[in-house]
Design a protein around this motif. Structure first.
Motif, PDB file in Angstrom:
ATOM      1  N   THR A  38      15.723 -81.289  45.206  1.00  0.00           N
ATOM      2  CA  THR A  38      15.542 -80.285  46.255  1.00  0.00           C
ATOM      3  C   THR A  38      14.080 -79.898  46.415  1.00  0.00           C
ATOM      4  O   THR A  38      13.702 -79.343  47.444  1.00  0.00           O
ATOM      5  CB  THR A  38      16.356 -79.013  45.941  1.00  0.00           C
ATOM      6  OG1 THR A  38      15.956 -78.508  44.669  1.00  0.00           O
ATOM      7  CG2 THR A  38      17.840 -79.310  45.934  1.00  0.00           C
ATOM      8  N   THR A  39      13.253 -80.196  45.421  1.00  0.00           N
ATOM      9  CA  THR A  39      11.845 -79.810  45.494  1.00  0.00           C
ATOM     10  C   THR A  39      10.933 -80.939  45.946  1.00  0.00           C
ATOM     11  O   THR A  39       9.893 -80.676  46.543  1.00  0.00           O
ATOM     12  CB  THR A  39      11.350 -79.276  44.132  1.00  0.00           C
ATOM     13  OG1 THR A  39      11.582 -80.271  43.141  1.00  0.00           O
ATOM     14  CG2 THR A  39      12.054 -77.998  43.750  1.00  0.00           C
ATOM     15  N   THR A  40      11.272 -82.180  45.678  1.00  0.00           N
ATOM     16  CA  THR A  40      10.381 -83.292  46.036  1.00  0.00           C
ATOM     17  C   THR A  40      11.017 -84.297  46.976  1.00  0.00           C
ATOM     18  O   THR A  40      10.432 -85.340  47.226  1.00  0.00           O
ATOM     19  CB  THR A  40       9.898 -84.037  44.765  1.00  0.00           C
ATOM     20  OG1 THR A  40      11.032 -84.558  44.068  1.00  0.00           O
ATOM     21  CG2 THR A  40       9.071 -83.155  43.865  1.00  0.00           C
ATOM     22  N   ASN A  41      12.191 -83.985  47.514  1.00  0.00           N
ATOM     23  CA  ASN A  41      12.819 -84.969  48.402  1.00  0.00           C
ATOM     24  C   ASN A  41      12.024 -85.101  49.690  1.00  0.00           C
ATOM     25  O   ASN A  41      11.305 -84.208  50.088  1.00  0.00           O
ATOM     26  CB  ASN A  41      14.280 -84.631  48.685  1.00  0.00           C
ATOM     27  CG  ASN A  41      14.450 -83.396  49.538  1.00  0.00           C
ATOM     28  OD1 ASN A  41      13.514 -82.661  49.788  1.00  0.00           O
ATOM     29  ND2 ASN A  41      15.671 -83.157  49.962  1.00  0.00           N
ATOM     30  N   SER A  42      12.160 -86.250  50.312  1.00  0.00           N
ATOM     31  CA  SER A  42      11.430 -86.524  51.538  1.00  0.00           C
ATOM     32  C   SER A  42      12.387 -87.177  52.523  1.00  0.00           C
ATOM     33  O   SER A  42      12.689 -88.359  52.409  1.00  0.00           O
ATOM     34  CB  SER A  42      10.243 -87.448  51.244  1.00  0.00           C
ATOM     35  OG  SER A  42       9.642 -87.864  52.449  1.00  0.00           O
ATOM     36  N   SER A  43      12.848 -86.416  53.487  1.00  0.00           N
ATOM     37  CA  SER A  43      13.815 -86.964  54.437  1.00  0.00           C
ATOM     38  C   SER A  43      13.192 -88.010  55.345  1.00  0.00           C
ATOM     39  O   SER A  43      13.894 -88.827  55.920  1.00  0.00           O
ATOM     40  CB  SER A  43      14.436 -85.836  55.262  1.00  0.00           C
ATOM     41  OG  SER A  43      13.436 -85.147  55.979  1.00  0.00           O
ATOM     42  N   ASN A  44      11.882 -87.994  55.474  1.00  0.00           N
ATOM     43  CA  ASN A  44      11.210 -88.954  56.350  1.00  0.00           C
ATOM     44  C   ASN A  44      10.794 -90.230  55.636  1.00  0.00           C
ATOM     45  O   ASN A  44      10.743 -91.284  56.254  1.00  0.00           O
ATOM     46  CB  ASN A  44       9.966 -88.327  56.977  1.00  0.00           C
ATOM     47  CG  ASN A  44      10.304 -87.165  57.883  1.00  0.00           C
ATOM     48  OD1 ASN A  44      11.343 -87.174  58.534  1.00  0.00           O
ATOM     49  ND2 ASN A  44       9.445 -86.165  57.907  1.00  0.00           N
ATOM     50  N   ASN A  45      10.473 -90.128  54.364  1.00  0.00           N
ATOM     51  CA  ASN A  45       9.874 -91.263  53.682  1.00  0.00           C
ATOM     52  C   ASN A  45      10.656 -91.794  52.490  1.00  0.00           C
ATOM     53  O   ASN A  45      10.165 -92.651  51.783  1.00  0.00           O
ATOM     54  CB  ASN A  45       8.459 -90.897  53.208  1.00  0.00           C
ATOM     55  CG  ASN A  45       7.531 -90.614  54.361  1.00  0.00           C
ATOM     56  OD1 ASN A  45       7.560 -91.321  55.365  1.00  0.00           O
ATOM     57  ND2 ASN A  45       6.719 -89.579  54.241  1.00  0.00           N
ATOM     58  N   VAL A 111      13.265 -83.463  32.764  1.00  0.00           N
ATOM     59  CA  VAL A 111      12.057 -82.859  32.202  1.00  0.00           C
ATOM     60  C   VAL A 111      11.053 -82.527  33.303  1.00  0.00           C
ATOM     61  O   VAL A 111      10.468 -81.448  33.315  1.00  0.00           O
ATOM     62  CB  VAL A 111      11.420 -83.797  31.148  1.00  0.00           C
ATOM     63  CG1 VAL A 111      10.047 -83.313  30.727  1.00  0.00           C
ATOM     64  CG2 VAL A 111      12.333 -83.934  29.947  1.00  0.00           C
ATOM     65  N   THR A 112      10.848 -83.443  34.236  1.00  0.00           N
ATOM     66  CA  THR A 112       9.819 -83.247  35.255  1.00  0.00           C
ATOM     67  C   THR A 112      10.295 -82.424  36.453  1.00  0.00           C
ATOM     68  O   THR A 112       9.474 -81.930  37.212  1.00  0.00           O
ATOM     69  CB  THR A 112       9.292 -84.596  35.772  1.00  0.00           C
ATOM     70  OG1 THR A 112      10.375 -85.339  36.341  1.00  0.00           O
ATOM     71  CG2 THR A 112       8.646 -85.392  34.653  1.00  0.00           C
ATOM     72  N   HIS A 113      11.597 -82.288  36.633  1.00  0.00           N
ATOM     73  CA  HIS A 113      12.145 -81.526  37.749  1.00  0.00           C
ATOM     74  C   HIS A 113      13.110 -80.463  37.231  1.00  0.00           C
ATOM     75  O   HIS A 113      14.246 -80.341  37.691  1.00  0.00           O
ATOM     76  CB  HIS A 113      12.878 -82.454  38.723  1.00  0.00           C
ATOM     77  CG  HIS A 113      11.979 -83.356  39.490  1.00  0.00           C
ATOM     78  ND1 HIS A 113      11.402 -84.464  38.930  1.00  0.00           N
ATOM     79  CD2 HIS A 113      11.555 -83.301  40.766  1.00  0.00           C
ATOM     80  CE1 HIS A 113      10.661 -85.065  39.837  1.00  0.00           C
ATOM     81  NE2 HIS A 113      10.728 -84.382  40.960  1.00  0.00           N
TER      82      HIS A 113
END
Length: 135
Positions: A38-45, A111-113
């Motif tokens: 939810t924090t790093t998703n990219s609907s375009n790419n 860990v990262t998210h």
């Protein structure tokens, strides 16, 4: 023309395992980061990111392992070539390597998210499931 599932010419099972674990980890992590998070998703790419990952993994790891990076691909290739008894063993080895890569990707993602992994919600779901069992 089909090709057998197995290490490329001049490579052994160790190299195959390293490549399958590493690139399955990379591919799984990228999918989690760009399509699920939810924090790093990219609907375009997200398609570009995943496609680029598959392209790099296939070109870098393909000559070493055949570039399966997915149990369904390994199963399809493995069962379409060679004697079944030999191919199913190779399929299970590939799936084992890919399972390790997927589990490591999930751990790294957790860990990262950390913001995407809501431990309290998960724990409350578990408690709700336990209460349903008691009833």
């Amino acid at each position: 023309q089909s090709f057998p599932l197995g290490p490329g010419e001049g490579y052994g099972m160790e190299a195959l395992g390293i490549v399958e674990v590493a690139f399955t980890l990379l591919l799984s992590y990228v999918v989690l980061a760009v399509a699920v998070s939810t924090t790093t998703n990219s609907s375009n790419n997200f398609g570009f990111a995943i496609g680029a990952c598959v392209t790099v993994a296939g070109n870098a790891g393909g000559p070493i392992s055949g570039g399966a990076f997915n149990p369904a691909v390994a199963f399809g290739i493995g069962t379409s070539t060679g004697p079944f008894e030999k191919s199913i063993v190779m399929v299970l080895q590939y799936c084992g390597f890919q399972l390790v890569g997927g589990v490591l990707a999930a751990i790294f993602f957790g860990v990262t998210h950390a913001a995407d992994v809501d431990h309290e919600e998960y724990e409350s779901q578990e408690e709700g499931d336990e209460e349903k069992v008691k009833e």
